[in-house]
Write a protein that holds these residues in place. Structure first.
Motif, PDB file in Angstrom:
ATOM      1  N   VAL A  76     -11.037  10.270  54.221  1.00 29.57           N
ATOM      2  CA  VAL A  76     -11.518  11.636  54.057  1.00 29.57           C
ATOM      3  C   VAL A  76     -11.226  12.457  55.304  1.00 29.57           C
ATOM      4  CG1 VAL A  76     -13.574  13.073  53.706  1.00 29.57           C
ATOM      5  CG2 VAL A  76     -13.315  10.921  52.458  1.00 29.57           C
ATOM      6  N   GLY A  77     -11.423  11.837  56.457  1.00 30.70           N
ATOM      7  CA  GLY A  77     -11.166  12.540  57.693  1.00 30.70           C
ATOM      8  C   GLY A  77     -11.482  11.674  58.890  1.00 30.70           C
ATOM      9  N   ALA A  78     -11.018  12.104  60.060  1.00 30.22           N
ATOM     10  CA  ALA A  78     -11.283  11.406  61.314  1.00 30.22           C
ATOM     11  C   ALA A  78     -11.807  12.414  62.329  1.00 30.22           C
ATOM     12  CB  ALA A  78     -10.019  10.730  61.838  1.00 30.22           C
ATOM     13  N   VAL A  79     -12.717  11.982  63.195  1.00 27.35           N
ATOM     14  CA  VAL A  79     -13.382  12.864  64.158  1.00 27.35           C
ATOM     15  C   VAL A  79     -12.757  12.672  65.530  1.00 27.35           C
ATOM     16  CG1 VAL A  79     -15.574  13.501  65.223  1.00 27.35           C
ATOM     17  CG2 VAL A  79     -15.513  12.716  62.837  1.00 27.35           C
ATOM     18  N   ASN A  80     -12.365  13.784  66.142  1.00 29.61           N
ATOM     19  CA  ASN A  80     -11.787  13.748  67.480  1.00 29.61           C
ATOM     20  C   ASN A  80     -12.901  13.435  68.485  1.00 29.61           C
ATOM     21  OD1 ASN A  80     -10.638  14.298  70.031  1.00 29.61           O
ATOM     22  ND2 ASN A  80      -9.225  15.778  69.118  1.00 29.61           N
TER      23      ASN A  80
END
Length: 741
Positions: free
Chosen positions: A106-110
C-alpha cells in the motif's frame, strides 16, 4: 475385539491382492485430491475472544488499510551521521520509492520524515504496509520484498527487510530422512530379515502417504497452521512404523510356534492388533481432546495429527496382514525359515487350527535374553530402582517451574535468516523494544468521540512505565478509528513487556465514549500464551483422568491405571524440565543446533501432553497386557511381570528407538519451533519407554504383587470387556480345535 480382528487379519491375508489394490487406489486418489484441492497454510496464530484479536477484527472492518501485514526495513549507513547528508537522504528516498512500488504494498513511510532515525544518524527504519494479511502475501511478493535495496547495498549500506510479512511455512528438507534411515536400521537389526524390515517400513510409508495426502486435500476447505502438517508427519511416521512393528513381531513369533502363515497373521492381528487399535485410539482421543481447550489453531493441529494416526492404525490391521501374506515365511531370518516337522502346523483351511497353545512355553534360550535378565534384575532390586528412578526424574524436572511461553519471533530465528538479520540490525540501532512494538486502537461512535479520546490515551500511554515512545495517531478515512504505535523499552518476549501489556490495558480501560484495544504481534503472542497456560491444567486433568478410565477398562485393575497415570506425570515433568534447560536456558544448546535460547513456543506444553499421553499408553498396553495375559493364565504376579517384560522388552525397545529416531530427525531443521517439538517428543519417548515403562513399571508391579490386579466385583461387572490380551480369542480357538488322537 480380539476375535473380530483375528477374522479381519485372516481375511486380509486371503484377499491380499484386493487389499493391496484398494490401498493403492486410496493412495492415488488422495494424492490427486491433494494436488488439485490443496490450500495455503496459515503462519499466524489467532485467538478469537482475546482483546488483541478483537482489535485486529475492528481494524479489518473500519480501517482496512492498517489491517494488512507490515514489514520493517532496517537500514544501516556506512558511517555515523550519514543519514543527515544529502547523499544519505537520497539513498533512503530511493529505498522508500522501491518499497512503495512493490506488488501488494500500500505504501512505505520515509523514516526521515517521521523521525525513525537513530540518535547517531546511522540507522533508520522504513515501515512498509501491505494490503493483505501475512498469510495472503504471495511467495513472489515476499521474494520481491526481500530483494529491496540492491543499489544501496552496492554502495556499502546494510539493508535488511524484516517484519511479520516474512513469516512463512517451515520447509521439510532431507535432514529428517535420517530419522527414517535409523528406523530402517533398527528394524533390520530387530527382525534379522530385510523382507520383514522392508515390509514394515513400506506399510508405514503407505499409511503416511495416504494420511498426509488426505490432510492436504482437506486444507482447501479447512485452514491449517504451518506446523500442523509437520506434526501430522512426525506422528504418522512414528506410530505407523511402530504399529506395523508390533504386528509383524507377533506374527513372526506365531510362525516360530508352528502356525501356518494365515493362522499366524490372524492371531497376530487378534492380539497385537487389539493393542494397536487401543493404543491408536488413545492417541486419537488425546489429540482430538485438544478441542476441549477451545483454541481453533490447536484444535486443527490435533485433529490433523489424529487423522494420520487413524490411517496408520487402519493400515496396520489391514494392509500389513496382506503384505505378510505375500512374504510367507520370508519374514523370518533365513536360518529359521524351515517349516517345523512336529506335525503341529495348521492347514490352510479355515476350519483347522493348530493344537499348540496361543502363547508358547518360554524356552530356556528366551529366558536368557536381555529382556528377561533385565526384568529379573529390576524386580529383585525393586525398591532401590523405584527410589533412584523417582529421584532422577525429579532432578530432571527441576527447571520446569521456570518455563516461559511465547509465540515464535525473529529474535530466535535461525542466525543468517532474513528475519533474524533484520531483527539484529534493529536491536543494534534502536534497542530491543523496536522489534516488539504494540498498537493501540481507539474506536469511537463518531469522529468527535475518537478525537477527544486520542489525547487522553496518548497521555496515559506516555506516563506508563516501560514505554519508550508513542507514535502520532493514524486516522481511518471516516475519522472514527485511530491507530497509535507504542514502543516498549524491552523486547517482545521479556517479562517486563508482558507486564507492560497488562499495565496499558489497565490504564486505558476507563476512557469514556471510546473502545481502546491493545494489539500487535507482541500483544497477540502474550494473549495466546496466557490462554494456553490457563488451559494447560484443565487438559492435563482430562488426559490423566482419561488414562485411568481407559486402563481400568483394559486391565480390570485399579492400581495399574493409577500407577500408569503417575508414571505419565513423571514423564511430562522430566521432559518439560529438559526442554526448558536446553531451549530456554541454553544448556547444551549447541548440541541441537540452537542459535538463540528463548521462551518455548506457546502450544508446545499442551501439545506435548496430548502426544506423550497417547505414546505412553502405547508402551503401557504392549508391556502390561502381556503381564496380565500370563497372570490370568496361572503364573504368579512376579513371574508374570518378568515374562511380560521379557517378551515385550525387545519390541518396545525397537519401537521406542524408532520413535526417537523419527522425532529426532526433526531436530536438524532450522525452524526453532519444529526443532523444539522434535526434541521434546524424542526426549519424552526416551524417558517414558526406558525409565518409566521398562524400569519403574516392572519394579512397581513386582512390589504390588497380586494386589496390582485387584478390582471390586461390582466394578468388574459394570465395565465392558474389550479383551485386549486375547483371552476371548483363546477360548474361541480352543472351541474350534479338532481333537487329536
Amino acid at each position: 475385539m480380539a476375535t473380530l480382528l483375528y477374522r479381519l487379519g485372516r481375511g486380509a491375508l486371503r484377499r491380499r491382492r484386493l487389499v493391496v489394490a484398494l490401498w493403492l487406489v486410496v493412495l492415488v486418489v488422495a494424492g490427486l485430491a491433494a494436488a488439485t484441492l490443496r490450500g495455503p497454510t496459515a503462519s499466524n496464530f489467532t485467538m478469537p475472544g482475546t482483546e488483541s484479536q478483537r482489535a485486529l477484527d475492528l481494524l479489518a472492518d473500519q480501517f482496512p488499510a492498517a489491517s494488512g501485514a507490515t514489514g520493517t526495513i532496517a537500514v544501516k549507513a556506512p558511517a555515523d551521521g550519514q543519514l543527515a547528508t544529502p547523499q544519505g537522504q537520497a539513498v533512503v528516498q530511493e529505498l522508500v520509492q522501491q518499497a512503495s512500488a512493490l506488488p501488494g504494498v500500500v505504501g512505505a513511510v520515509n523514516p526521515l520524515q517521521v523521525g525513525a532515525v537513530s540518535p547517531n544518524g546511522r540507522y533508520a527504519l522504513v515501515q512498509v504496509q501491505f494490503a493483505t494479511g501475512g498469510d495472503d502475501v504471495t511467495d513472489e511478493q515476499r521474494t520481491a520484498y526481500e530483494q529491496v535495496g540492491a543499489a544501496a547495498k552496492a554502495q556499502g549500506w546494510q539493508v535488511a527487510p524484516g517484519g511479520e510479512v516474512l513469516g512463512g511455512e517451515p520447509e521439510i528438507g532431507s535432514t529428517e530422512a535420517l530419522g527414517v534411515l535409523v528406523a530402517a536400521i533398527v528394524l533390520i537389526i530387530t527382525f534379522g530379515s530385510l523382507v520383514a524390515a522392508g515390509m514394515t517400513m513400506l506399510n508405514a510409508l503407505i499409511g503416511v502417504g495416504a494420511g498426509m495426502a488426505g490432510l492436504f486435500a482437506l486444507s482447501g476447505a479447512v485452514q491449517l497452521t504451518s506446523t500442523a502438517p509437520i506434526l501430522a508427519l512426525m506422528l504418522g511416521l512414528a506410530v505407523g512404523i511402530d504399529y506395523s512393528l508390533f504386528i509383524t513381531s507377533r506374527h513372526r513369533q506365531n510362525l516360530l510356534d508352528g502356525l501356518s502363515p494365515e493362522e499366524a497373521v490372524g492371531r497376530a492381528v487378534g492380539t497385537a492388533g487389539s493393542a494397536v487399535v487401543f493404543a491408536g485410539a488413545t492417541v486419537v482421543i488425546a489429540l482430538a481432546g485438544l478441542a476441549v481447550v477451545d483454541i481453533p489453531f490447536l484444535t486443527v493441529m490435533g485433529l490433523a495429527a489424529a487423522g494420520t494416526v487413524t490411517v496408520a492404525v487402519l493400515v496396520a490391521i489391514t494392509l500389513q496382514p496382506a503384505l505378510l501374506g505375500f512374504a510367507g515365511r520370508r519374514v523370518l531370518p533365513r536360518r529359521l525359515r524351515a517349516v517345523p516337522t512336529d506335525g503341529t502346523v495348521a492347514d490352510e483351511d479355515d476350519s483347522d487350527v493348530t493344537d499348540r497353545p496361543a502363547a508358547a512355553t518360554t524356552t530356556t534360550e528366551e529366558r536368557n535374553r536381555f529382556g528377561f535378565r533385565w526384568a529379573r534384575l529390576v524386580t529383585r532390586f525393586r525398591v532401590p530402582v523405584i527410589l533412584v528412578g523417582l529421584l532422577g526424574l525429579g532432578l530432571l524436572a527441576l527447571p520446569t517451574p521456570d518455563m516461559r511461553l511465547a509465540l515464535p519471533g525473529a529474535a530466535t530465528a535461525a542466525v543468517g535468516s532474513p528475519a533474524r538479520v533484520a531483527n539484529d540490525l534493529t536491536v543494534e540501532g534502536f534497542g530491543a523494544g523496536f522489534t516488539g512494538r504494540l498498537a493501540v486502537v481507539v474506536a469511537g461512535d463518531t469522529p468527535q468521540a475518537t478525537s477527544a479520546a486520542v489525547p487522553q490515551v496518548t497521555a496515559l500511554l506516555q506516563r506508563t512505565e516501560n514505554v519508550l515512545a508513542v507514535a502520532p495517531p493514524q486516522l481511518s478515512p471516516d475519522g472514527r478509528t485511530a491507530l497509535l504505535g507504542v514502543v516498549p523499552k524491552t523486547g517482545p518476549t521479556d517479562e517486563a513487556t508482558e507486564t507492560l501489556v497488562h499495565d496499558i490495558r489497565g490504564a486505558v480501560s476507563g476512557i469514556p465514549d471510546a473502545d481502546v484495544l491493545l494489539t500487535g504481534v507482541t500483544a497477540i503472542g502474550i494473549d495466546v500464551s496466557e490462554k494456553l497456560s490457563d488451559a494447560l491444567p484443565i487438559y492435563l486433568l482430562l488426559v490423566v483422568g482419561l488414562s485411568v478410565l481407559l486402563l481400568m477398562l483394559v486391565f480390570r485393575s485399579l492400581l495399574v491405571p493409577v500407577k500408569a497415570a503417575l508414571g505419565f506425570l513423571l514423564t511430562v515433568a522430566a521432559t518439560f524440565g529438559i526442554t526448558v534447560a536446553v531451549f530456554q536456558q541454553g544448556h547444551l544448546a549447541d548440541l541441537v543446533g540452537l542459535d538463540t535460547p528463548g521462551p518455548l513456543i506457546s502450544f508446545l506444553p499442551i501439545l506435548l501432553i496430548g502426544i506423550l499421553f497417547g505414546l505412553a499408553m502405547d508402551y503401557e498396553v504392549f508391556l502390561v497386557s502381556r503381564m496380565r495375559e500370563d497372570f490370568v493364565h496361572g503364573e504368579t504376579a512376579r513371574q508374570a511381570t518378568i515374562s511380560g517384560m521379557g517378551h515385550g522388552a525387545r519390541v518396545v525397545t525397537a519401537a521406542a528407538l524408532i520413535m526417537i529416531s523419527v522425532f529426532g530427525g526433526f531436530v536438524f531443521l532450522e525452524d526453532p519451533v519444529i526443532k523444539s517439538m522434535g526434541f521434546a517428543l524424542a526426549i519424552g519417548v526416551a524417558i517414558d519407554a526406558f525409565v518409566v515403562r521398562m524400569t519403574i513399571v516392572p519394579a512397581v508391579m513386582s512390589l504390588l504383587g497380586d494386589r496390582a490386579w485387584w478390582l471390586p466385583r461390582w466394578l468388574n461387572r459394570a465395565l465392558p470387556n474389550v479383551d485386549i490380551e486375547g483371552e476371548g480369542l483363546r477360548t474361541h480357538l480352543e472351541e474350534r480345535t479338532p481333537t487329536h488322537v
